[in-house]
Design an enzyme around this catalytic site. Structure first.
Site, short mmCIF file in Angstrom:
data_model
loop_
_atom_site.label_atom_id
_atom_site.label_comp_id
_atom_site.label_asym_id
_atom_site.label_seq_id
_atom_site.Cartn_x
_atom_site.Cartn_y
_atom_site.Cartn_z
N LYS A 10 0.84 -1.20 0.00
CA LYS A 10 0.00 0.00 0.00
C LYS A 10 0.88 1.26 0.00
O LYS A 10 2.10 1.18 0.26
CB LYS A 10 -0.91 -0.04 1.23
CG LYS A 10 -1.92 -1.21 1.20
CD LYS A 10 -2.87 -1.16 2.41
CE LYS A 10 -3.88 -2.30 2.36
NZ LYS A 10 -4.89 -2.17 3.46
N TYR A 50 -12.30 -3.33 -3.76
CA TYR A 50 -12.91 -3.32 -2.42
C TYR A 50 -14.44 -3.34 -2.51
O TYR A 50 -15.11 -2.70 -1.68
CB TYR A 50 -12.42 -2.10 -1.64
CG TYR A 50 -11.02 -2.22 -1.07
CD1 TYR A 50 -10.67 -3.28 -0.22
CD2 TYR A 50 -10.04 -1.28 -1.36
CE1 TYR A 50 -9.38 -3.39 0.31
CE2 TYR A 50 -8.75 -1.38 -0.82
CZ TYR A 50 -8.44 -2.44 0.02
OH TYR A 50 -7.17 -2.54 0.57
N ARG A 86 -1.82 -14.76 4.05
CA ARG A 86 -2.63 -14.03 5.05
C ARG A 86 -1.98 -14.12 6.43
O ARG A 86 -1.96 -13.16 7.18
CB ARG A 86 -4.04 -14.62 5.13
CG ARG A 86 -4.93 -14.24 4.00
CD ARG A 86 -5.38 -12.79 4.07
NE ARG A 86 -6.44 -12.56 5.01
CZ ARG A 86 -7.21 -11.48 5.03
NH1 ARG A 86 -7.02 -10.51 4.12
NH2 ARG A 86 -8.15 -11.34 5.92
N THR A 92 -5.58 -7.06 10.66
CA THR A 92 -5.86 -5.77 10.00
C THR A 92 -5.31 -4.58 10.79
O THR A 92 -4.75 -3.65 10.22
CB THR A 92 -7.39 -5.61 9.83
OG1 THR A 92 -7.90 -6.75 9.13
CG2 THR A 92 -7.73 -4.36 9.06
N ARG A 103 2.50 -6.84 9.28
CA ARG A 103 1.81 -5.72 9.94
C ARG A 103 2.24 -5.59 11.40
O ARG A 103 2.35 -4.48 11.92
CB ARG A 103 0.30 -5.91 9.82
CG ARG A 103 -0.24 -5.67 8.40
CD ARG A 103 -1.64 -6.21 8.26
NE ARG A 103 -2.32 -5.82 7.03
CZ ARG A 103 -3.50 -6.29 6.66
NH1 ARG A 103 -4.13 -7.18 7.41
NH2 ARG A 103 -4.05 -5.88 5.53
N ASN A 123 -1.90 -0.08 6.94
CA ASN A 123 -1.34 -1.35 7.41
C ASN A 123 -0.45 -2.05 6.38
O ASN A 123 -0.34 -3.27 6.38
CB ASN A 123 -2.46 -2.26 7.91
CG ASN A 123 -3.55 -2.46 6.87
OD1 ASN A 123 -3.36 -2.09 5.71
ND2 ASN A 123 -4.66 -3.05 7.26
N HIS A 126 -1.98 -5.30 1.40
CA HIS A 126 -3.23 -6.05 1.21
C HIS A 126 -2.86 -7.49 0.85
O HIS A 126 -1.87 -7.72 0.15
CB HIS A 126 -4.03 -5.45 0.04
CG HIS A 126 -5.10 -6.37 -0.46
ND1 HIS A 126 -6.32 -6.46 0.14
CD2 HIS A 126 -5.10 -7.29 -1.47
CE1 HIS A 126 -7.05 -7.40 -0.50
NE2 HIS A 126 -6.33 -7.90 -1.47
N GLU A 137 -9.13 -10.93 -7.86
CA GLU A 137 -8.22 -9.79 -7.71
C GLU A 137 -7.05 -9.86 -8.70
O GLU A 137 -6.61 -8.85 -9.22
CB GLU A 137 -7.70 -9.72 -6.26
CG GLU A 137 -8.81 -9.35 -5.28
CD GLU A 137 -8.40 -9.41 -3.81
OE1 GLU A 137 -7.20 -9.67 -3.52
OE2 GLU A 137 -9.27 -9.20 -2.95
#
Ligand code: IDP
Ligand code: MG
Length: 143
Positions: A10, A50, A86, A92, A103, A123, A126, A137
Site C-alpha cells: 500500500k 474493495y 494471510r 488488519t 503488519r 497497514n 493487502h 483480484e
C-alpha cells in the site's frame, strides 16, 4: 495445493521504502513472485477491488489512502499460498497484529488512531482473503 494469491504494498509501505523488505518476507517463506507491477490505483479500480467494503463508513477514507501514492501489486505462488500469505501478513489493525507478521513488525498505525483521525487504517499491505478473492483480484489487477 499450489495456489496464486495477490498482495499489494500500500502507499504507506511504498513511502516508507519497505516494498522490498515486505516482498522479501513472503519469498523467505517460500512463495515465488510470478508477476509484479507498480501503479497508481484509480477510484474505479479500487471500487472493484474493495467491492465488499464500498458501502462501509470507512470506504471513502480507504479510497483516499489507497490512491494517495504508488502501490506495488504482486502475484505470489506456492503451496497453500492464500492462507499462508494471510498469516504472514497479520491482523488488519497493526497494533493488534502478532509479532513475526508484516503488519505486526513494521506497522505503526492502529484502528484507534485511524478512527480518531477519520481515515483508513494504514497497514502496509493487502492480501487476498480467499482463493475466490485471489482469482478475482489477480484478474482485476493484471487483466
Ligand atoms: P484486511 O485488509 O485485513 O483483509 P478488510 O476488513 O478487508 O481487512 O479491510 C480492508 C482495508 O480497509 C484494511 O486493510 C484497512 O486498510 C481498511 N479498514 C478496515 N476496517 C477499517 C476500519 O474500521 N476503519 C478504517 N479502515 C479500515
Ligand atoms: Mg480483506
Amino acid at each position: 495445493m499450489i495456489e496464486r494469491t495477490l498482495i499489494i504494498v500500500k502507499p504507506d509501505g511504498v513511502r516508507r521504502n519497505l516494498t522490498e523488505e515486505i516482498i522479501r518476507r513472503y519469498e523467505d517463506a517460500g512463495l515465488k513472485v510470478v508477476k509484479r507491477k507498480t501503479l497508481k490505483a484509480d477510484a474505479n479500480l479500487l471500487r472493484q477491488h474493495y467491492s465488499a467494503h464500498v458501502q462501509k463508513p470507512f470506504y471513502k477514507g480507504l479510497e483516499n489512502f489507497m490512491s494517495s501514492g504508488s502501490v506495488v501489486a504482486v502475484v505470489l505462488e506456492g503451496d497453500d499460498a492464500v492462507a499462508r500469505v494471510r498469516k504472514i501478513t497479520g491482523a488488519t489493525d497493526p497494533s493488534k497484529a502478532e509479532k513475526g507478521t508484516v503488519r505486526g513488525d513494521m506497522g505503526i498505525d492502529s484502528l484507534e488512531k485511524a478512527d480518531k483521525e477519520g481515515r483508513a487504517i494504514e497497514n502496509l499491505v493487502h492480501a487476498s482473503g480467499t482463493i475466490e478473492e485471489a482469482d478475482k483480484e489477480i484478474k482485476l489487477w493484471f487483466g
